[in-house]
Design an enzyme around this catalytic site. Structure first.
Site, mmCIF file in Angstrom:
data_model
loop_
_atom_site.group_PDB
_atom_site.id
_atom_site.type_symbol
_atom_site.label_atom_id
_atom_site.label_comp_id
_atom_site.label_asym_id
_atom_site.label_seq_id
_atom_site.Cartn_x
_atom_site.Cartn_y
_atom_site.Cartn_z
ATOM 1 C CE LYS A 172 5.014 -112.469 23.686
ATOM 2 N NZ LYS A 172 5.136 -112.589 25.145
ATOM 3 C CE LYS A 241 8.322 -116.680 17.757
ATOM 4 N NZ LYS A 241 7.143 -116.620 18.591
HETATM 5 P P1 NDP Z 1 7.534 -124.811 22.679
HETATM 6 O O1 NDP Z 1 8.677 -124.825 21.755
HETATM 7 O O2 NDP Z 1 7.701 -125.273 24.078
HETATM 8 O O3 NDP Z 1 6.295 -125.661 22.077
HETATM 9 C C1 NDP Z 1 5.926 -125.516 20.738
HETATM 10 C C2 NDP Z 1 4.653 -126.290 20.445
HETATM 11 O O4 NDP Z 1 4.387 -126.188 19.033
HETATM 12 C C3 NDP Z 1 4.750 -127.786 20.761
HETATM 13 O O5 NDP Z 1 3.470 -128.259 21.108
HETATM 14 C C4 NDP Z 1 5.198 -128.344 19.415
HETATM 15 O O6 NDP Z 1 4.853 -129.703 19.225
HETATM 16 C C5 NDP Z 1 4.384 -127.506 18.482
HETATM 17 N N1 NDP Z 1 4.931 -127.491 17.121
HETATM 18 C C6 NDP Z 1 6.203 -127.144 16.765
HETATM 19 N N2 NDP Z 1 6.327 -127.228 15.410
HETATM 20 C C7 NDP Z 1 5.142 -127.672 14.942
HETATM 21 C C8 NDP Z 1 4.652 -127.968 13.637
HETATM 22 N N3 NDP Z 1 5.424 -127.818 12.544
HETATM 23 N N4 NDP Z 1 3.376 -128.407 13.502
HETATM 24 C C9 NDP Z 1 2.591 -128.550 14.597
HETATM 25 N N5 NDP Z 1 2.989 -128.293 15.863
HETATM 26 C C10 NDP Z 1 4.251 -127.837 16.025
HETATM 27 O O7 NDP Z 1 6.967 -123.316 22.628
HETATM 28 P P2 NDP Z 1 6.201 -122.511 23.783
HETATM 29 O O8 NDP Z 1 5.067 -123.312 24.299
HETATM 30 O O9 NDP Z 1 7.199 -121.952 24.731
HETATM 31 O O10 NDP Z 1 5.680 -121.256 22.919
HETATM 32 C C11 NDP Z 1 4.496 -121.310 22.131
HETATM 33 C C12 NDP Z 1 4.197 -119.885 21.682
HETATM 34 O O11 NDP Z 1 3.981 -119.061 22.837
HETATM 35 C C13 NDP Z 1 5.362 -119.234 20.916
HETATM 36 O O12 NDP Z 1 4.864 -118.408 19.890
HETATM 37 C C14 NDP Z 1 6.073 -118.409 21.986
HETATM 38 O O13 NDP Z 1 6.798 -117.324 21.414
HETATM 39 C C15 NDP Z 1 4.899 -117.971 22.845
HETATM 40 N N6 NDP Z 1 5.211 -117.644 24.235
HETATM 41 C C16 NDP Z 1 5.951 -118.494 25.043
HETATM 42 C C17 NDP Z 1 6.241 -118.148 26.365
HETATM 43 C C18 NDP Z 1 7.029 -119.028 27.281
HETATM 44 O O14 NDP Z 1 7.333 -118.581 28.408
HETATM 45 N N7 NDP Z 1 7.396 -120.260 26.904
HETATM 46 C C19 NDP Z 1 5.776 -116.862 26.916
HETATM 47 C C20 NDP Z 1 4.936 -116.096 26.033
HETATM 48 C C21 NDP Z 1 4.702 -116.463 24.741
HETATM 49 P P3 NDP Z 1 5.858 -130.891 19.616
HETATM 50 O O15 NDP Z 1 5.471 -131.278 21.010
HETATM 51 O O16 NDP Z 1 5.571 -131.930 18.617
HETATM 52 O O17 NDP Z 1 7.266 -130.364 19.517
#
Ligand code: NDP
Length: 296
Positions: A172, A241
Site C-alpha cells: 500500500k 504519511k
Molecule cells: P479520516 O481522516 O477521514 O478518518 C479517520 C478516522 O480515524 C476517524 O474515524 C477518526 O475519528 C479516527 N481517529 C483519528 N484519530 C484517532 C485517535 N487518536 N483515536 C481513535 N480514532 C481516531 O481518514 P480516512 O477514513 O480517509 O482514512 C482511514 C485510513 O484509510 C487511513 O489509513 C488512510 O490512509 C486509508 N485510506 C483512505 C482512503 C480514502 O480515500 N479516504 C483510500 C485508501 C486508504 P474522528 O471521527 O473522531 O475524527
C-alpha cells in the site's frame, strides 16, 4: 451470523462498515467522535460500543480503519483498549494504511492473547468503498485470511495475500508513493504545457491516448482539477504519511529511491502549506502557484 466490530468511521471507514451492517454479519461500531457513530447507527440500525474494549468483546472479527499505526496502537493498548477484551480465536483486521514494523508488534502482542492479526489496507477511494469494489492487500497467515475473507468481500472485490504480517502495508505504501509521483508530475507537465500555450483539456485528451497516462491523468485531473471541484475524499496528510512509510521502507531495505524521496519531500511541503484538511489532489495547487499558472 458473524459478529464484527468496526472501529473508525472516517471518510473511507464509514462506507466500508456500511456493507457489514447486514446479515450474515452482526455489526457493532466505535468512533472516537461519538456524533459520527450516532449518525451511522441511526442510518444502519447497529449497536454503538462505548469503548474499543466494548466493541471488541465477543467479536469474532475486529476491524480498524484509522489514520495511521499510531492511532491503531492507541486503540489496541490504551485505556479500555481492544487488547483488554479481544477473545481468544478472534482476528484483528487492520484496514489502516499503516506501518509494517508496528503491525508486526501488534501481531506479536495479540498472539499472546490467543488472537490473530492481518494487515488489510485498501485502495479504490471513497467511491470504491461505497460500491464495495475496493482492492484489499493483506499481510499475515493464509488460514487467518480465509477466515476473515467473507468480511473483506463485503467491501472488497480483489483480495490478495501479499506475504507475512506487514506485507499489505508495504504494498500500500509503495502504491501510494506512485500515486503521489503521478499527481505531482501530471500537475508539473500540465503547468509547463499551459505556459507553452497548450490548454490542459487538449493536453489531457492527447496524454490519455498516449503512453504518459495514469489514473491521475485519466480520472483525477479531469474530474477534480480542470473542474476546480477538488472534493475532499483522501487527505493530503494521509498521502504524506504513506509516501513517508514508502521512503522509510526503501531505506531500510537498502534500495536507492531518489525519485520517491523527492516526491516525499514535495508532498510533505504541500501538506504543511495546505494544512490537515486538504485533499491529496490539491497538491496540484502548490505546483500551480510555484509555476504561476492555473491548470485549466
Ligand atoms: P479520516 O481522516 O477521514 O478518518 C479517520 C478516522 O480515524 C476517524 O474515524 C477518526 O475519528 C479516527 N481517529 C483519528 N484519530 C484517532 C485517535 N487518536 N483515536 C481513535 N480514532 C481516531 O481518514 P480516512 O477514513 O480517509 O482514512 C482511514 C485510513 O484509510 C487511513 O489509513 C488512510 O490512509 C486509508 N485510506 C483512505 C482512503 C480514502 O480515500 N479516504 C483510500 C485508501 C486508504 P474522528 O471521527 O473522531 O475524527
Amino acid at each position: 451470523m458473524t459478529s464484527v466490530a468496526f472501529l473508525g468511521l472516517g471518510a473511507i471507514g464509514a462506507p466500508m462498515a456500511g456493507h457489514l451492517a447486514k446479515p450474515p454479519f452482526e455489526l457493532v461500531v466505535w468512533n472516537r467522535t461519538r456524533a459520527k457513530a450516532d449518525d451511522f447507527a441511526r442510518q444502519k440500525g447497529v449497536r454503538i460500543a462505548a469503548t474499543p474494549a466494548d466493541a471488541a468483546r465477543n467479536a469474532e472479527i475486529v476491524i480498524t480503519c484509522l489514520p495511521s499505526s499510531r492511532e491503531v496502537g492507541e486503540v489496541l493498548t490504551g485505556d479500555d483498549g481492544i487488547q483488554a477484551a479481544i477473545s481468544s480465536g478472534a482476528i484483528l483486521v487492520d484496514c489502516t494504511s499503516g506501518d509494517p514494523a508496528a503491525s508486526r508488534e501488534f501481531a506479536a502482542n495479540l498472539a499472546s492473547c490467543g488472537a490473530s492479526f492481518i494487515d488489510a489496507p485498501v485502495s479504490g477511494g471513497v467511491a470504491g468503498a461505497k460500491a464495495g469494489t475496493l482492492t484489499v492487500m493483506c499481510g499475515g497467515d493464509a488460514a487467518v485470511l480465509e477466515r476473515a475473507r467473507p468480511a473483506l468481500e463485503a467491501f472488497g472485490k480483489k483480495i490478495v495475500l501479499c506475504g507475512g504480517v506487514g506485507s499489505g502495508h508495504a504494498v500500500k505504501a509503495i502504491s501510494n508513493a506512485l500515486l503521489a509521483v503521478h499527481v505531482w508530475s501530471t500537475a508539473e507537465g500540465l503547468a509547463a504545457l499551459k505556459r507553452l500555450g497548450v490548454g490542459a483539456d487538449i493536453a489531457l485528451d492527447v496524454i490519455n491516448a498516449s503512453a504518459g497516462r495514469s489514473n491521475a491523468s485519466q480520472n483525477l485531473f479531469p474530474e477534480r482539477v480542470l473542474t476546480r471541484a477538488f472534493p475532499r475524499t483522501f487527505r493530503l496528510a494521509l498521502l504524506d504519511k504513506d509516501i513517508g512509510i514508502a521512503a522509510k521502507l526503501a531505506a531500510e531495505s537498502g534500495t536507492p529511491v531518489p525519485l520517491i524521496d523527492l516526491a516525499a519531500r514535495l508532498i510533505h511541503e504541500a501538506h504543511i502549506e495546505l494544512g490537515e484538511d486538504a485533499d491529496h489532489v490539491e497538491a496540484a495547487k502548490v505546483v500551480e502557484s510555484r509555476a504561476g499558472v492555473i491548470i485549466q
